[in-house]
Design a protein around this motif. Structure first.
Motif, PDB file in Angstrom:
ATOM      1  N   GLY A   1       0.879  -0.718  -0.039  1.00  0.00           N
ATOM      2  CA  GLY A   1       0.345  -0.056  -0.152  1.00  0.00           C
ATOM      3  C   GLY A   1       1.053   1.104   0.299  1.00  0.00           C
ATOM      4  O   GLY A   1       0.187   2.453   0.016  1.00  0.00           O
ATOM      5  N   ARG A   2       2.174   0.916  -0.160  1.00  0.00           N
ATOM      6  CA  ARG A   2       2.612   1.954  -0.477  1.00  0.00           C
ATOM      7  C   ARG A   2       2.751   3.061  -1.875  1.00  0.00           C
ATOM      8  O   ARG A   2       2.670   4.135  -1.470  1.00  0.00           O
TER       9      ARG A   2
ATOM     10  N   ARG B   1      -0.201   3.286  -4.219  1.00  0.00           N
ATOM     11  CA  ARG B   1      -1.183   2.736  -4.790  1.00  0.00           C
ATOM     12  C   ARG B   1      -1.862   3.047  -6.369  1.00  0.00           C
ATOM     13  O   ARG B   1      -1.541   3.749  -7.098  1.00  0.00           O
TER      14      ARG B   1
ATOM     15  N   ASP C   1      -1.329   6.305  -8.347  1.00  0.00           N
ATOM     16  CA  ASP C   1       0.449   6.297  -8.075  1.00  0.00           C
ATOM     17  C   ASP C   1       1.434   7.635  -9.566  1.00  0.00           C
ATOM     18  O   ASP C   1       1.603   5.759  -9.970  1.00  0.00           O
TER      19      ASP C   1
END
Length: 66
Positions: free
Chosen positions: A28-29, A31, A34
């Motif tokens: 989840g860093r 997403r 992004d």
């Protein structure tokens, strides 16, 4: 983007960049939606060749992560 890639070791650098990006997507860093940095910028940041980063990006696309 918070990306840590160990440049020491025996395995392929592009595989290490790939795993770092893949792990970022999975935890989840990174997403959906992004934007990843351009290959030249990430290569300069990581101090690796542009081809190393491009290979990692291509693998992520081929495997459906991007």
């Amino acid at each position: 983007m918070d990306l840590h890639v160990a440049v020491d070791g025996r395995d392929d650098l592009s595989a290490r960049v790939y795993r770092a990006l893949r792990d970022g997507l999975r935890d989840g860093r990174l997403r959906p939606g992004d934007r990843l940095p351009p290959t030249r910028e990430l290569a300069r940041t990581l101090r690796v060749s542009r081809n190393t980063v491009a290979t990692a990006y291509e693998r992520l696309v081929a495997e459906g992560f991007l």
